[in-house]
Motif scaffolding. Structure first.
Motif, PDB file in Angstrom:
ATOM      1  N   ALA A  34       0.868  -1.172   0.000  1.00 17.35           N
ATOM      2  CA  ALA A  34       0.000   0.000   0.000  1.00 17.35           C
ATOM      3  C   ALA A  34       0.908   1.226   0.000  1.00 17.35           C
ATOM      4  CB  ALA A  34      -0.903   0.010   1.218  1.00 17.35           C
ATOM      5  N   THR A  35       0.482   2.289  -0.666  1.00 13.68           N
ATOM      6  CA  THR A  35       1.332   3.471  -0.779  1.00 13.68           C
ATOM      7  C   THR A  35       0.831   4.653   0.052  1.00 13.68           C
ATOM      8  OG1 THR A  35       0.136   4.142  -2.775  1.00 13.68           O
ATOM      9  CG2 THR A  35       2.145   2.836  -3.077  1.00 13.68           C
ATOM     10  N   LEU A  36      -0.390   4.545   0.554  1.00 14.28           N
ATOM     11  CA  LEU A  36      -0.965   5.585   1.406  1.00 14.28           C
ATOM     12  C   LEU A  36      -1.984   4.920   2.314  1.00 14.28           C
ATOM     13  CD1 LEU A  36      -1.167   8.723   1.926  1.00 14.28           C
ATOM     14  CD2 LEU A  36      -3.115   8.706   0.360  1.00 14.28           C
ATOM     15  N   ILE A  37      -2.011   5.312   3.560  1.00 15.73           N
ATOM     16  CA  ILE A  37      -2.992   4.812   4.515  1.00 15.73           C
ATOM     17  C   ILE A  37      -3.908   5.973   4.904  1.00 15.73           C
ATOM     18  CG2 ILE A  37      -3.365   3.787   6.791  1.00 15.73           C
ATOM     19  CD1 ILE A  37      -1.970   1.882   4.837  1.00 15.73           C
ATOM     20  N   GLN A  38      -5.201   5.701   4.963  1.00 14.55           N
ATOM     21  CA  GLN A  38      -6.153   6.717   5.409  1.00 14.55           C
ATOM     22  C   GLN A  38      -6.959   6.168   6.591  1.00 14.55           C
ATOM     23  OE1 GLN A  38     -10.150   9.007   3.759  1.00 14.55           O
ATOM     24  NE2 GLN A  38      -8.615   8.328   2.274  1.00 14.55           N
ATOM     25  N   TYR A  39      -6.985   6.930   7.664  1.00 17.06           N
ATOM     26  CA  TYR A  39      -7.764   6.552   8.849  1.00 17.06           C
ATOM     27  C   TYR A  39      -9.107   7.255   8.773  1.00 17.06           C
ATOM     28  CZ  TYR A  39      -9.282   6.912  13.760  1.00 17.06           C
ATOM     29  OH  TYR A  39     -10.015   6.911  14.916  1.00 17.06           O
ATOM     30  N   ARG A  40     -10.187   6.458   8.766  1.00 18.11           N
ATOM     31  CA  ARG A  40     -11.535   7.021   8.685  1.00 18.11           C
ATOM     32  C   ARG A  40     -12.349   6.572   9.891  1.00 18.11           C
ATOM     33  NH1 ARG A  40     -15.194   5.965   3.438  1.00 18.11           N
ATOM     34  NH2 ARG A  40     -15.767   4.016   4.478  1.00 18.11           N
TER      35      ARG A  40
END
Length: 220
Positions: A34-40
């Motif tokens: 994965a190249t970006l992690i987003q916390y939602r």
């Protein structure tokens, strides 16, 4: 403003934490390309979100993969996140940029032509168009754009910002990766394709492999 590698944005949603540790999930995704992690997180208190975001940041230490916080500039700042992903009802990107600075990653959701025009006028580092397909990850009152709708909004964005990374979200799996790449996507944002899989590590690697194969074929 920073360059963003948007090939695979893995969204760790708070609802996943009912069964497992979000920081562990984020690290698994990062270690498997994965190249970006987003916390939602749409339900937790501000304090809980900051604690969770800090844990995710600690879990990603040493991976080189940045993470952003969905919606909440305050949480991103308090937790030391790399940036924030904003929607139409969140703080506007210009204000977020003035608060977070030029080094922050700022992304924006685009669902229609009005959102696209907002993105064009905003100091953002990437845009994510969707939903492209139906999704079970969250309630979406808007009908799916489909590949044609995605391509139309992407063209609007790139006519004004030709170097802007543009991703796709909603209902995208390894089998559909080639379809979205064919209409010009720079990357995909997913939740269940990775984190609802029996093996998130293998699912992340499979999605990246399918995406990379499609990107290579598209560049020929």
């Amino acid at each position: 403003m920073p360059e963003v590698d948007y090939r695979l944005n893995a969204l760790v949603d708070a609802r996943l934490g009912d069964n497992t540790n979000l920081a562990d999930l984020a690290r698994v995704a990062a270690l498997n390309r994965a190249t970006l992690i987003q916390y939602r997180d749409k339900t937790s208190s501000t304090r809980e979100m900051i604690e969770q975001a800090r844990a995710i940041g600690a879990g990603l230490a040493g991976t080189g993969v940045p993470f952003v916080v969905n919606d909440r500039v305050d949480v991103a700042l308090a937790a030391g996140a790399a940036g924030v992903h904003l929607g139409r009802d969140d703080m506007d990107a210009a204000t977020a940029r003035s608060i977070m600075g030029d080094a922050a990653i700022i992304g924006l959701t685009v669902k229609n032509e009005e959102d696209a025009e907002t993105a064009i006028a905003s100091p953002i580092d990437y845009a994510c168009i969707g939903g492209v397909y139906e999704t079970l990850s969250k309630h979406n009152p808007d009908p799916p754009l489909g590949l044609e709708g995605f391509a139309r909004l992407r063209a609007t964005l790139l006519a004004a910002k030709p170097n802007l990374p543009v991703g796709a979200i909603a209902g995208i799996n390894a089998q559909r990766a080639a379809d979205v790449v064919a209409v010009g996507v720079d990357g995909v944002a997913v939740i269940s394709t990775i984190f609802a899989a029996v093996g998130p590590a293998a699912a992340t690697g499979e999605l990246r492999a399918c995406e990379e194969k499609a990107l290579a074929e598209a560049s020929r």
